[in-house]
Write an enzyme that holds these catalytic residues in place. Sequence first.
Site, mmCIF file in Angstrom:
data_model
loop_
_atom_site.group_PDB
_atom_site.id
_atom_site.type_symbol
_atom_site.label_atom_id
_atom_site.label_comp_id
_atom_site.label_asym_id
_atom_site.label_seq_id
_atom_site.Cartn_x
_atom_site.Cartn_y
_atom_site.Cartn_z
ATOM 1 N N HIS A 91 -5.959 0.720 -18.992
ATOM 2 C CA HIS A 91 -5.309 1.346 -17.836
ATOM 3 C C HIS A 91 -5.562 0.524 -16.578
ATOM 4 O O HIS A 91 -6.674 0.504 -16.049
ATOM 5 C CB HIS A 91 -5.855 2.766 -17.649
ATOM 6 C CG HIS A 91 -5.346 3.470 -16.425
ATOM 7 N ND1 HIS A 91 -4.992 4.794 -16.423
ATOM 8 C CD2 HIS A 91 -5.119 3.041 -15.159
ATOM 9 C CE1 HIS A 91 -4.587 5.144 -15.211
ATOM 10 N NE2 HIS A 91 -4.662 4.086 -14.416
ATOM 11 N N HIS B 177 -3.172 -1.469 -13.023
ATOM 12 C CA HIS B 177 -1.889 -1.576 -12.291
ATOM 13 C C HIS B 177 -1.749 -3.006 -11.814
ATOM 14 O O HIS B 177 -2.618 -3.495 -11.086
ATOM 15 C CB HIS B 177 -1.879 -0.659 -11.069
ATOM 16 C CG HIS B 177 -2.176 0.772 -11.400
ATOM 17 N ND1 HIS B 177 -1.209 1.738 -11.463
ATOM 18 C CD2 HIS B 177 -3.343 1.393 -11.704
ATOM 19 C CE1 HIS B 177 -1.759 2.897 -11.797
ATOM 20 N NE2 HIS B 177 -3.061 2.712 -11.945
ATOM 21 N N ASP C 1 -9.180 0.156 -14.314
ATOM 22 C CA ASP C 1 -8.129 0.667 -13.418
ATOM 23 C C ASP C 1 -7.973 -0.282 -12.224
ATOM 24 O O ASP C 1 -8.200 -1.480 -12.365
ATOM 25 C CB ASP C 1 -8.450 2.113 -13.006
ATOM 26 C CG ASP C 1 -7.218 2.907 -12.574
ATOM 27 O OD1 ASP C 1 -6.160 2.294 -12.356
ATOM 28 O OD2 ASP C 1 -7.298 4.136 -12.449
ATOM 29 N N GLU D 8 -5.014 14.460 -13.083
ATOM 30 C CA GLU D 8 -5.939 13.663 -12.255
ATOM 31 C C GLU D 8 -6.189 14.433 -10.957
ATOM 32 O O GLU D 8 -5.806 14.005 -9.864
ATOM 33 C CB GLU D 8 -5.339 12.278 -11.949
ATOM 34 C CG GLU D 8 -6.336 11.341 -11.280
ATOM 35 C CD GLU D 8 -5.711 10.011 -10.888
ATOM 36 O OE1 GLU D 8 -4.485 9.866 -10.966
ATOM 37 O OE2 GLU D 8 -6.478 9.121 -10.480
ATOM 38 N N GLN E 242 5.740 7.098 -10.334
ATOM 39 C CA GLN E 242 4.706 7.532 -9.373
ATOM 40 C C GLN E 242 5.118 8.786 -8.582
ATOM 41 O O GLN E 242 4.302 9.655 -8.313
ATOM 42 C CB GLN E 242 4.405 6.380 -8.404
ATOM 43 C CG GLN E 242 3.508 6.726 -7.215
ATOM 44 C CD GLN E 242 2.029 6.721 -7.566
ATOM 45 O OE1 GLN E 242 1.449 5.679 -7.849
ATOM 46 N NE2 GLN E 242 1.423 7.889 -7.549
HETATM 47 ZN ZN LIG Z 1 -4.585 3.977 -12.374
#
Ligand SMILES: [Zn+2]
Length: 416
Positions: free
Chosen positions: A56, A58, A307, A212, A151
């Site tokens: 995970h 970005h 992350d 989350e 998103q």
């Molecule tokens: Zn993330």
Amino acid sequence: MFDKVIKNVRLLEKDELVNVAINAGRFASITEGEMTGQITWDGQGGYLLPPFVETHTHMDTVLTAGSPRFNQSGTLYEAIEVWQERKQDLSIEDVFQRACQALQQLLAHGVLFVRAAVDISDPELTALRALIKVKKYYAGKIDLEIIAFPQDGLLASPKNQERMRKALECGADLVSAVPHLEPTREKGIASLQFCFQLAQDWDKAIHIFCDEVDDEHSRFLEVVADLAIHMNNKRVTVSHANALAYYNDVYADKVIRLVQQAKISVVACPLVNSMMQGRADPFPKGRGLTRVKQLHEAGVNVCLAHDDIRTPFYPLGTGNILQAAHLGLHLAHMSGQKDLRDVVEMITTNGATCLDIHNHYGIEAGKPANGIVLPAANLADLLSEQPKPMYVFRNGELLAETAPVETTYHHEKITT
Ligand SMILES: [Zn+2]
């Protein structure tokens, strides 16, 4: 005579030092006996592990911290505001350069399998197009999987539904949803139903950004598990699942059973989540991590991920996934000797299970010679010192090399 030999290394599952031979890009032999190669790498008693797996991250937001401004409050809301400003300036070149720089960092830290989310809210899908270029550029070195990630939601921002299809046409590998960011519980469920149907239509794996939030009322994990079971999708991952830590034990137990039954992988991101979550809690504050140990003990495939790296959402990080493992084992109370090994598996073999790459992953004769040699005599050293690998190799070819750090002392040695 083998092509290459890696001598004096320790495997995770075996205490004795072994020598490992590579022929024609594949592991050929693993033995405690002597062997010779045209090229020899000396592991100096360190670990030989399969490459780390980052499940995970970005690559569109990566390395943008401070541009156009830093997130001073550290909250998710300010992060989203800063990113809204920054993403006005996205270009193919901008994303390509930053993603390549970040992948170089990951490679130096021994991460050769990466799953990255890309925000598809942009009508031009600029970041996605750039990352598809990056994926091709790194083919044969780092495997990059791209999650089409809405998103701004799929119901809150209905145009994202069409963009998800467009993203798949462009070459995105996985589909996603963010149910806890939809306006209502019902719309959150509808976003998951859309996502699962899209995955079925396109024969894609699913990676949900799920719950989350530090809110016991965010109950989408049970919906994901139920959909996975009833739509018979065996390639489902959820990230975060922070709300699970806030559920009462009776309900949490029910959800964990469902997750186990559905064979869902759960990815926890200790660095980002411990920074972001728990802020609104009264004291004592939550630890910012889902029930990692409990899920693991129930037989769920749990992974730990780094992350974000230097983004408005998280201002720190180098891509060293051992930092995530180190913090994760603290927050999950996993400090026993078996726990340390289990935590290392959460960034290696469990990641491979999540990505479904077992047929070409692992230190076994016959498998592609992909691995990392780490300068650490035991797992406590490895997790405490979090060193860069001495050797990172793919199909037997050396991709990166870092000399172990050595300190020269300029004072008299203490003698007892
Ligand atoms: Zn993330």
